[in-house]
Design an enzyme around this catalytic site. Structure first.
Site, short mmCIF file in Angstrom:
data_model
loop_
_atom_site.label_atom_id
_atom_site.label_comp_id
_atom_site.label_asym_id
_atom_site.label_seq_id
_atom_site.Cartn_x
_atom_site.Cartn_y
_atom_site.Cartn_z
N GLU A 193 -82.51 106.98 -12.42
CA GLU A 193 -81.50 106.36 -13.38
C GLU A 193 -81.96 106.90 -14.90
OE1 GLU A 193 -80.99 101.61 -14.72
OE2 GLU A 193 -82.48 101.93 -13.31
N ASN A 234 -77.26 102.04 -13.81
CA ASN A 234 -77.18 100.29 -13.09
C ASN A 234 -76.11 99.52 -13.87
OD1 ASN A 234 -78.12 98.21 -11.97
ND2 ASN A 234 -80.25 98.38 -12.79
N ASP A 295 -78.29 95.07 -9.69
CA ASP A 295 -79.41 94.41 -9.48
C ASP A 295 -79.47 93.54 -10.90
OD1 ASP A 295 -80.51 96.72 -10.76
OD2 ASP A 295 -82.32 95.39 -11.13
N GLU A 296 -80.08 92.22 -10.68
CA GLU A 296 -80.38 91.39 -11.56
C GLU A 296 -79.16 91.15 -12.78
OE1 GLU A 296 -85.25 92.30 -12.01
OE2 GLU A 296 -83.75 93.51 -13.47
N TYR A 394 -94.47 99.91 -6.09
CA TYR A 394 -93.92 100.06 -7.45
C TYR A 394 -95.12 100.64 -8.27
CZ TYR A 394 -89.35 98.00 -7.63
OH TYR A 394 -87.88 97.68 -7.36
N ASP A 438 -91.54 99.51 -18.08
CA ASP A 438 -91.33 98.27 -18.47
C ASP A 438 -92.07 98.03 -19.92
OD1 ASP A 438 -90.67 97.93 -15.86
OD2 ASP A 438 -90.41 95.74 -16.17
#
Length: 614
Positions: A193, A234, A295-296, A394, A438
């Site tokens: 991504e 995304n 997603d999300e 992850y 993150d």
């Protein structure tokens, strides 16, 4: 969410299987050590000896390409130049063969025989390639390979790594190392991504992008090493890297507030924008799949805040439609578009909550990472190819890290999803590790590599063969240590100068800095004049990282844990060095008045520094 060439042209070659002769004083022993471990091993007497004068024998183009890659890697591993030839094999040679009639080997399996010569047979060029990876691992341990035979076939078709370089730029050198190590351990999918610098939409080219030439080079490496590189943008959530400067495409809530991360799925213009990006990515990514994320979308909110979505869904699907149907509608429209371009669609699972009346189009691969109402068993029963992308696998930069030892001790395999363990592997395509940035300042790339290495090897083992080849995790890590890294893998922790004080000169700018190596293989630069450390901290902040081109590089109070004070000394022209920040991946540029600022290398010239020891 937070932070594969598979089968090539199939041709047959001529191969006469080598006998396994006895060698005095050598008895049949245990299977050779590899990662993944060999599916089976029939030991013989003696060994194959790799010596000076060995050749790689192949018979036509498909095998020649594999053989040449093997020759390149043998050279990179310090085994000297090994010629690739055609014709009959002799003792001491390595024979590479592609036999499409060898159905038992499938698309990626191979047979390896070691005796007076060593032969590798694949049903495809990919299978033969994986046999050469096994040989390289064996030669990393000794120039003798135990005599014997293996037929080694993977259990799962998809064996992958997902990397989000979507906000925080990750160096191409790091990604190249990853491709080499993935191939070395028979992993075949790198799902990326990221943002490619757009010609069609220059307004989207905020920093974090890769140039098309950078992607072409990475894809070429992936093709050479049979790693398919699958791109992801995304959508319709997490679109802020692309639409932060396009408020006209952003979803608006019932208070009139724009949502810069959410694409407005009710707009034709939003769909057209997204599919134009697919077209542009297809210029540099030849992969047979397209990952749209999905997603999300409603992360931190809910559909009730956006009544236009329900109106859109009901206009298309009737009065019983739900807001979720508008979301699925967008997914399905992208599926149709991707299919028209010859690409299969992939999505994450968390948007499949069961609140929709419109089904996701058949054939869409679902990557399951989160335990939601629609379970893996239901997805398989409904006919969707399912990849295990469990959160347990992850590595979150500055956050959660997979417990590789715990997973190994539990005999984890791709049937173990978040919230459900399946009895059968049927319908499961495979599994992948996911790396998320993150907190961009949480860890440097080199620190991520240290934590990724055991997880990568464990995933390779669990997706190719038995999940628990050794009695203990310690024994498994010892297996991995023996195998080492792939030929051509670069140690990115090496610093080109020793610790000490240097005068840095670039044009009219001169400064004295004390250079100190950090434990993770970068340097801090401490000003002799101020006693402070060179740092970049100003400008637009994304995931705790200043990512605005042109933002200042300044001297700040030194702090051991401050990753923004860590720098790469990259080689530059005429023996000079370029200063690249370890986190932002932007280089120091000298602006008017001698000010130091950071820029991507394609936007402003990088300052080249000549270092003189004081």
């Amino acid at each position: 969410m937070a932070w594969s060439r598979v089968v090539g042209v199939v041709v047959g070659l001529v191969l006469v299987a080598a006998p396994v002769p006895a060698v005095a004083g050598t008895a049949a022993g245990p299977p050779p050590v590899t990662v993944p471990s060999l599916s089976n091993w029939t030991a013989g007497q003696g060994s194959y000896a790799f010596r000076s004068g060995a050749r790689i024998v192949a018979g036509d183009d498909a095998a020649v390409a594999v053989a040449r890659t093997l020759a390149d890697d043998l050279g990179a591993a310090g085994h000297g130049g090994v010629p690739v030839v055609r014709g009959g094999a002799r003792a001491g040679d390595i024979v590479v063969d592609v036999d499409p009639s060898a159905a038992r080997l499938g698309a990626e399996g191979y047979e390896l025989r070691a005796g007076s010569r060593l032969s590798i047979t694949g049903g495809t060029d990919t299978g033969a390639f994986y046999g050469t990876r096994t040989l390289l691992q064996l030669l990393a341990q000794s120039d003798r390979v135990p005599a014997g035979r293996t037929v080694d076939v993977p259990r799962y078709a998809e064996r992958g790594v997902g990397v989000c370089a979507c906000y925080i730029h990750i160096s191409t050198e790091w990604l190249e190392n990853l491709v080499r190590d993935m191939a070395y351990q028979k992993l075949n999918q790198l799902l990326l991504e990221l943002k490619v610098k757009s010609d069609a939409h220059p307004e989207a080219n905020t920093w974090g992008y890769y140039t098309k030439d950078e992607i072409r080079r990475l894809v070429a490496l992936g093709e050479k090493y049979h790693v398919e590189i699958i791109p992801e943008i995304n959508s319709p959530g997490h679109m802020d890297p692309w639409i932060e400067n396009r408020p006209d495409l952003q979803l608006t809530d019932d208070d009139g507030d724009k949502q810069p991360a959410r694409l407005d799925v009710t707009q034709q213009a939003a769909y057209d924008y997204y599919t134009s990006l697919i077209d542009e990515y297809a210029e540099v990514f030849p992969a047979a799949s397209w990952h749209m994320g999905a997603d999300e979308y409603m992360l931190g909110s809910d559909f009730a805040k956006y009544p236009q979505i329900l109106r859109y869904a009901r206009a298309r699907y009737g009065e019983n439609a739900t807001p979720q149907d508008a979301f699925i509608d967008f997914v399905n429209r992208v599926h149709t578009y991707a299919a028209s371009k010859g690409k299969k669609l992939r999505i994450w699972n968390d948007g499949l909550t069961g609140a929709n009346t419109v089904p996701v189009t058949a054939g869409t691969t679902v990557e399951h990472w989160l335990n939601v109402a629609v379970k893996p068993s239901r997805l398989i029963a409904d006919g969707y190819p399912l990849m295990n992308a469990a959160y347990a696998l992850y590595l979150v930069r500055g956050g959660f890290h997979t417990d590789t030892k715990g997973l190994y001790d539990q005999h984890w395999d791709p049937r173990s999803f978040e919230g459900e363990k399946l009895a059968s592997p049927k319908g499961i395509t495979g599994a992948k590790i996911s790396l998320w940035p993150d907190n961009g300042r949480g860890e440097t790339e080199n620190e991520v590599s240290t934590d990724l290495d055991p997880a990568l090897r464990h995933l390779a083992q669990a997706t190719w063969g038995t999940p628990h080849p050794d009695a203990t995790y310690t024994q498994f890590t010892a297996r991995a240590a023996v195998v080492g890294h792939a030929p051509g893998w670069r140690d990115l922790t090496r610093v080109p100068v020793t610790d000490g004080t240097y005068t840095f000169r670039s044009g009219a700018v001169t400064a004295d800095y004390t250079v100190r190596r950090t434990p993770d293989g970068y340097v801090t630069l401490i000003s002799v004049a101020s006693g402070r450390c060179l740092e970049t901290r100003s400008g637009r902040i994304v995931l705790n990282v200043p990512l605005e081109p042109g933002s200042a590089v300044t001297e700040e109070i030194c702090a051991v844990g401050n990753t923004l004070q860590r720098w790469v000394l990259e080689p530059g022209p005429a023996g000079g060095h370029i200063l690249v920040n370890a986190i932002t991946r932007m280089a120091v540029h000298i602006a008017d008045g001698g000010r130091l600022v950071q820029y991507p290398p394609d936007q402003q010239p990088q300052a080249v520094w000549q270092l003189t020891a004081r």
